[in-house]
Every structure is written in C-alpha cells, then in structure tokens.
Design a protein around this motif. Sequence first.
Motif, PDB file in Angstrom:
ATOM      1  N   LYS A  32       0.800  -1.242   0.000  1.00 29.14           N
ATOM      2  CA  LYS A  32       0.000   0.000   0.000  1.00 29.14           C
ATOM      3  C   LYS A  32       0.825   1.280   0.000  1.00 29.14           C
ATOM      4  CE  LYS A  32      -3.663  -2.631   0.833  1.00 29.14           C
ATOM      5  NZ  LYS A  32      -4.769  -2.800  -0.133  1.00 29.14           N
ATOM      6  N   TYR A  33       0.291   2.247  -0.720  1.00 28.44           N
ATOM      7  CA  TYR A  33       0.794   3.633  -0.676  1.00 28.44           C
ATOM      8  C   TYR A  33       0.033   4.334   0.451  1.00 28.44           C
ATOM      9  CZ  TYR A  33      -0.578   8.411  -2.459  1.00 28.44           C
ATOM     10  OH  TYR A  33      -0.942   9.728  -2.615  1.00 28.44           O
ATOM     11  N   TRP A  34       0.745   4.783   1.463  1.00 30.31           N
ATOM     12  CA  TRP A  34       0.077   5.492   2.561  1.00 30.31           C
ATOM     13  C   TRP A  34       1.076   6.477   3.150  1.00 30.31           C
ATOM     14  CZ3 TRP A  34      -4.756   6.187   2.959  1.00 30.31           C
ATOM     15  CH2 TRP A  34      -5.340   6.629   4.134  1.00 30.31           C
ATOM     16  N   GLY A  35       0.893   7.726   2.841  1.00 27.42           N
ATOM     17  CA  GLY A  35       1.845   8.773   3.227  1.00 27.42           C
ATOM     18  C   GLY A  35       2.443   9.358   1.960  1.00 27.42           C
ATOM     19  N   LYS A  36       2.488  10.719   1.926  1.00 22.84           N
ATOM     20  CA  LYS A  36       3.069  11.330   0.729  1.00 22.84           C
ATOM     21  C   LYS A  36       3.838  12.592   1.055  1.00 22.84           C
ATOM     22  CE  LYS A  36      -1.507  12.824  -0.694  1.00 22.84           C
ATOM     23  NZ  LYS A  36      -2.428  13.100  -1.776  1.00 22.84           N
ATOM     24  N   LYS A  37       4.710  12.946   0.096  1.00 23.01           N
ATOM     25  CA  LYS A  37       5.471  14.185   0.175  1.00 23.01           C
ATOM     26  C   LYS A  37       4.781  15.201  -0.750  1.00 23.01           C
ATOM     27  CE  LYS A  37       9.569  11.381   0.781  1.00 23.01           C
ATOM     28  NZ  LYS A  37      10.722  10.806   0.122  1.00 23.01           N
ATOM     29  N   GLY A 164      -3.705  13.892 -10.071  1.00 19.80           N
ATOM     30  CA  GLY A 164      -5.120  13.935  -9.677  1.00 19.80           C
ATOM     31  C   GLY A 164      -5.351  13.128  -8.409  1.00 19.80           C
ATOM     32  N   SER A 165      -4.821  11.917  -8.385  1.00 17.93           N
ATOM     33  CA  SER A 165      -4.921  11.046  -7.212  1.00 17.93           C
ATOM     34  C   SER A 165      -3.781  10.036  -7.332  1.00 17.93           C
ATOM     35  CB  SER A 165      -6.271  10.330  -7.225  1.00 17.93           C
ATOM     36  OG  SER A 165      -6.339   9.422  -6.150  1.00 17.93           O
ATOM     37  N   GLY A 166      -3.007   9.903  -6.261  1.00 20.64           N
ATOM     38  CA  GLY A 166      -1.789   9.087  -6.336  1.00 20.64           C
ATOM     39  C   GLY A 166      -2.019   7.716  -6.953  1.00 20.64           C
ATOM     40  N   SER A 167      -2.977   6.975  -6.406  1.00 21.39           N
ATOM     41  CA  SER A 167      -3.164   5.596  -6.861  1.00 21.39           C
ATOM     42  C   SER A 167      -3.639   5.527  -8.319  1.00 21.39           C
ATOM     43  CB  SER A 167      -4.141   4.862  -5.948  1.00 21.39           C
ATOM     44  OG  SER A 167      -5.347   5.574  -5.870  1.00 21.39           O
ATOM     45  N   ALA A 168      -4.140   6.637  -8.862  1.00 27.84           N
ATOM     46  CA  ALA A 168      -4.615   6.646 -10.258  1.00 27.84           C
ATOM     47  C   ALA A 168      -3.488   6.372 -11.247  1.00 27.84           C
ATOM     48  CB  ALA A 168      -5.282   7.990 -10.571  1.00 27.84           C
ATOM     49  N   CYS A 169      -2.246   6.650 -10.841  1.00 28.70           N
ATOM     50  CA  CYS A 169      -1.134   6.416 -11.777  1.00 28.70           C
ATOM     51  C   CYS A 169      -0.942   4.929 -12.036  1.00 28.70           C
ATOM     52  CB  CYS A 169       0.159   7.064 -11.282  1.00 28.70           C
ATOM     53  SG  CYS A 169       0.964   6.160  -9.970  1.00 28.70           S
ATOM     54  N   ARG A 170      -1.586   4.075 -11.210  1.00 29.71           N
ATOM     55  CA  ARG A 170      -1.481   2.631 -11.425  1.00 29.71           C
ATOM     56  C   ARG A 170      -2.686   2.101 -12.208  1.00 29.71           C
ATOM     57  NH1 ARG A 170      -0.657   2.115  -5.267  1.00 29.71           N
ATOM     58  NH2 ARG A 170      -2.840   1.651  -5.608  1.00 29.71           N
ATOM     59  N   SER A 171      -3.524   3.012 -12.769  1.00 27.92           N
ATOM     60  CA  SER A 171      -4.740   2.574 -13.465  1.00 27.92           C
ATOM     61  C   SER A 171      -4.656   2.727 -14.981  1.00 27.92           C
ATOM     62  CB  SER A 171      -5.952   3.357 -12.946  1.00 27.92           C
ATOM     63  OG  SER A 171      -6.503   2.706 -11.826  1.00 27.92           O
ATOM     64  N   GLY A 226      -5.870  11.042   5.560  1.00 24.25           N
ATOM     65  CA  GLY A 226      -5.121   9.911   6.116  1.00 24.25           C
ATOM     66  C   GLY A 226      -3.642   9.972   5.755  1.00 24.25           C
ATOM     67  N   HIS A 227      -3.346  10.296   4.492  1.00 21.32           N
ATOM     68  CA  HIS A 227      -1.941  10.421   4.055  1.00 21.32           C
ATOM     69  C   HIS A 227      -1.228  11.492   4.886  1.00 21.32           C
ATOM     70  CE1 HIS A 227      -1.927   7.876   0.485  1.00 21.32           C
ATOM     71  NE2 HIS A 227      -3.061   8.420   0.078  1.00 21.32           N
ATOM     72  N   GLU A 228      -1.936  12.621   5.077  1.00 19.65           N
ATOM     73  CA  GLU A 228      -1.368  13.748   5.840  1.00 19.65           C
ATOM     74  C   GLU A 228      -0.924  13.320   7.228  1.00 19.65           C
ATOM     75  OE1 GLU A 228      -1.031  17.260   5.708  1.00 19.65           O
ATOM     76  OE2 GLU A 228      -0.888  16.719   3.579  1.00 19.65           O
TER      77      GLU A 228
HETATM   78  C1  DP6 Z   1      -5.195   2.966   0.815  1.00 20.09           C
HETATM   79  O1  DP6 Z   1      -4.583   7.527  -4.142  1.00 20.09           O
HETATM   80  O2  DP6 Z   1      -6.763   7.723  -2.915  1.00 20.09           O
HETATM   81  O3  DP6 Z   1      -5.860   2.924  -1.450  1.00 20.09           O
HETATM   82  O4  DP6 Z   1      -3.258  10.575  -3.641  1.00 20.09           O
HETATM   83  O5  DP6 Z   1      -4.672  11.599  -1.858  1.00 20.09           O
HETATM   84  O6  DP6 Z   1      -5.744  10.795  -3.969  1.00 20.09           O
HETATM   85  P1  DP6 Z   1      -4.620  10.613  -2.968  1.00 20.09           P
HETATM   86  O7  DP6 Z   1      -4.842   9.202  -2.274  1.00 20.09           O
HETATM   87  P2  DP6 Z   1      -5.292   7.821  -2.881  1.00 20.09           P
HETATM   88  O8  DP6 Z   1      -4.743   6.831  -1.740  1.00 20.09           O
HETATM   89  C2  DP6 Z   1      -4.892   5.452  -1.882  1.00 20.09           C
HETATM   90  C3  DP6 Z   1      -4.507   4.784  -0.660  1.00 20.09           C
HETATM   91  C4  DP6 Z   1      -4.795   3.287  -0.612  1.00 20.09           C
HETATM   92  C5  DP6 Z   1      -3.546   2.478  -0.918  1.00 20.09           C
HETATM   93  C6  DP6 Z   1      -3.131   2.367  -2.351  1.00 20.09           C
HETATM   94  O9  DP6 Z   1      -3.983   2.413  -3.252  1.00 20.09           O
HETATM   95  O10 DP6 Z   1      -1.925   2.140  -2.564  1.00 20.09           O
END
Ligand code: DP6
Length: 361
Positions: A32-37, A164-171, A226-228
């Motif tokens: 999971k991606y959780w936390g960002k710069k 736009g949204s971090g996880s979108a880059c994997r779509s 949550g990331h914040e």
């Molecule tokens: C828990 O990509 O929704 O799904 O970048 O702020 O738009 P933003 O967040 P987002 O965070 C996804 C978090 C997650 C883990 C993941 O998809 O890696």
Amino acid sequence: MTENNFIFDDEFVISSEGRVGWKAPSNIALVKYWGKKPNQIPANPSISFTLDACATTTTVTYKKLDKISSDFSFDLFFDGKENQDFKPKIQTFFERIDKYVPFLKSCHLKIETSNSFPHSSGIASSASGMGALALCVMSIEKQLNPEITQSYFNRKASFLARLGSGSACRSIEGPFIQWGKYGGIKESSNLFGVSYPFKVHSNFMNYHDTILLVHKGQKTVSSTVGHELMHNHPFANQRFEQAHNNLDKLEQVFEKGDLNEFIKIVESEALILHAMMMTSLPYFILMKPNTLEIINKIWSFREATNTPICFTLDAGANVHVLYPEMVKEKAIQFIQDELVVYCENGHYICDRIGQGATKIA
Ligand code: DP6
C-alpha cells in the motif's frame, strides 16, 4: 525521467474541435501507498493488481476558444446529468497539470463520465476517474502531436493521473503496476507507475477480486487526510521501510507462485494500513464490525479447507477477497454461503485482474 520530460512543447495549439474517450479500470494495491510528500510524491513504493470490471468511462469533447482563457473552461456531466459537486476536484487536477498540458486553456471541454459501479458503493472512483481523464487529456495531446510514442503516452498519462490522485497512476496499464522509487526495479519512479518487469508465475494470472460492499456510505476520513497524518506519525519510518521489504519479498513470491507467502504479505499490508490509521493522531477506524467478521470467516475457511483465499482492504470498510483462478468455484460458493450476509443489502462485485485502460473514442 524528470518532471521536465513531461512539459508540453508550446508550439502546438488546438486549432479546431474533437472528441476523445477512454475507459480506465480501478486497481487494488497489494503493497500500500500510505503517506506522501509534496506534489503527490509517495512516501513509499507500492504495487497493485489492475482491475477489470470496476472502471470509469470518460469522453471529452473539446472546442477551440476564440481567445486563450486565464482559467479552465469545462462542463462536467456525471451519468448524463450536469454535475457541480465533482467540479472542484477536476479544477484542482487541471491546475496541477496546467504546466504539462497548457493547451487545455485554449479550449472549452465537455467532460462526460460514468462509473461501472454505483457511486454510493463506497468504492473510490478517484483512481479510475483520474486515470480515464488523464488518458483523455493525453489523447488530445496526441492529436496535436502525433509523433509521441506509445510508451511516452502511457508514462505521461500515469504522470498526470498521479497529480489527480496518487493511486490513479497505477490505473493506466495492467496487470501488475509498481509505483514509487524502489531499489529492486531500475525503471521505478515516484512520478509514474511502471509495469512490473519480472517473471510472474501462472498462479497469478486471472486472479480474482470479489469486492464485498460492507459499508456504502461516505468515509469519515478521506485518504487525502489519512496520508497527511503520516507526517510525524510515530511508526512512519518503520512502515516505509517495511513497504520496501515487502516488495523485495514479493519478487520471489511472484516468480515461484508461492500463494502462502503471497497471502501473508498481502493480508499483513492490509492490516498495517489500518494499524497506521489507528495509531495516527487524531486516530481513526475505517473498518466496521462486519469487516472483522469477514476477515475471521476467511481465516477459518482457509484453515479448514486449505484454500488459498485471502483479503485485502483499501482505505474503507469494504473487503477485497482475492483468490486464484484454480479455486474460483470453491471461493465463490464460500462467499455466497458465508460472506454475503455481511454485505450491505447483500451487495458485492465480482472483479478480476485486468489489462489496463481501453480507448473508446
Ligand atoms: C489505501 O490515491 O486515494 O488505497 O493521492 O490523496 O488521492 P490521494 O490518495 P489515494 O490513496 C490510496 C490509498 C490506498 C492504498 C493504495 O492504493 O496504494
């Protein structure tokens, strides 16, 4: 590659009108991606399965404006109806990508979008939604500059979607996408997702993801908040390091087709994600009682039948039940007999690994 590789060459301007369209899938992270710069840079690398059935379809009709506007000019239609609620999110997205696609301000855009899953399902549409919109923007860029290669097109679409949204880059592509700088993958980047470059055993082809809709309402805390909360989080550094370690371990697991190890990593990642939420300040819990009921049922069933079925969670109460093609019948029977009762109104979505976005116009 750096951000500068994605800056659009100013000499091209929109001269007329046109229509572009994409269907982009959602994805489910294993690590999971959780936390960002700042600037949507992930604090740790992640990897996901691209999904198939859960997707957003978006078309953009563009028309040259008489004079270049200082702001973006667009109308948004969701499920055929004009929608104001999602406009601020798209405005923010356009502001973030302006530098890379300046031609957007020279036209009026009519954005028409819809999801394959109900909006109220509690499934986040930001990954598929931003993915589809970023691809539409890239299709406009391609019409202006047909010289761009397929690989540049996909990379920049992923780069824009991330803003736009971090996880979108994997779509954008499938079936396994890695995002975030990671020592084990030379071409990995914080700026865009890349296809997982190593061997993947046939056990992982056609993997299934049945999404159990435990809670369809709005989440109490958004992913962005949550990331914040990972800033100054007492366990942040250990967590970020662990994501790297889990990616290391997954390499062997994917190569050998080791389903038992896969299950350990994936379930641990899901629980760690929620453990991070519970240990943030302020702390919060997104799981619901039925989320835990389902997890316990999966554990009992796995123990009793030796079926390689496991769960993962996103930032919400819904449960993604993951299982390989070879146990499909058994898994579906179990889900129907024992898990559907915990879903809101008995609702669930049968999805599976997908190959990425498709062009529709
Ligand atoms: C828990 O990509 O929704 O799904 O970048 O702020 O738009 P933003 O967040 P987002 O965070 C996804 C978090 C997650 C883990 C993941 O998809 O890696």
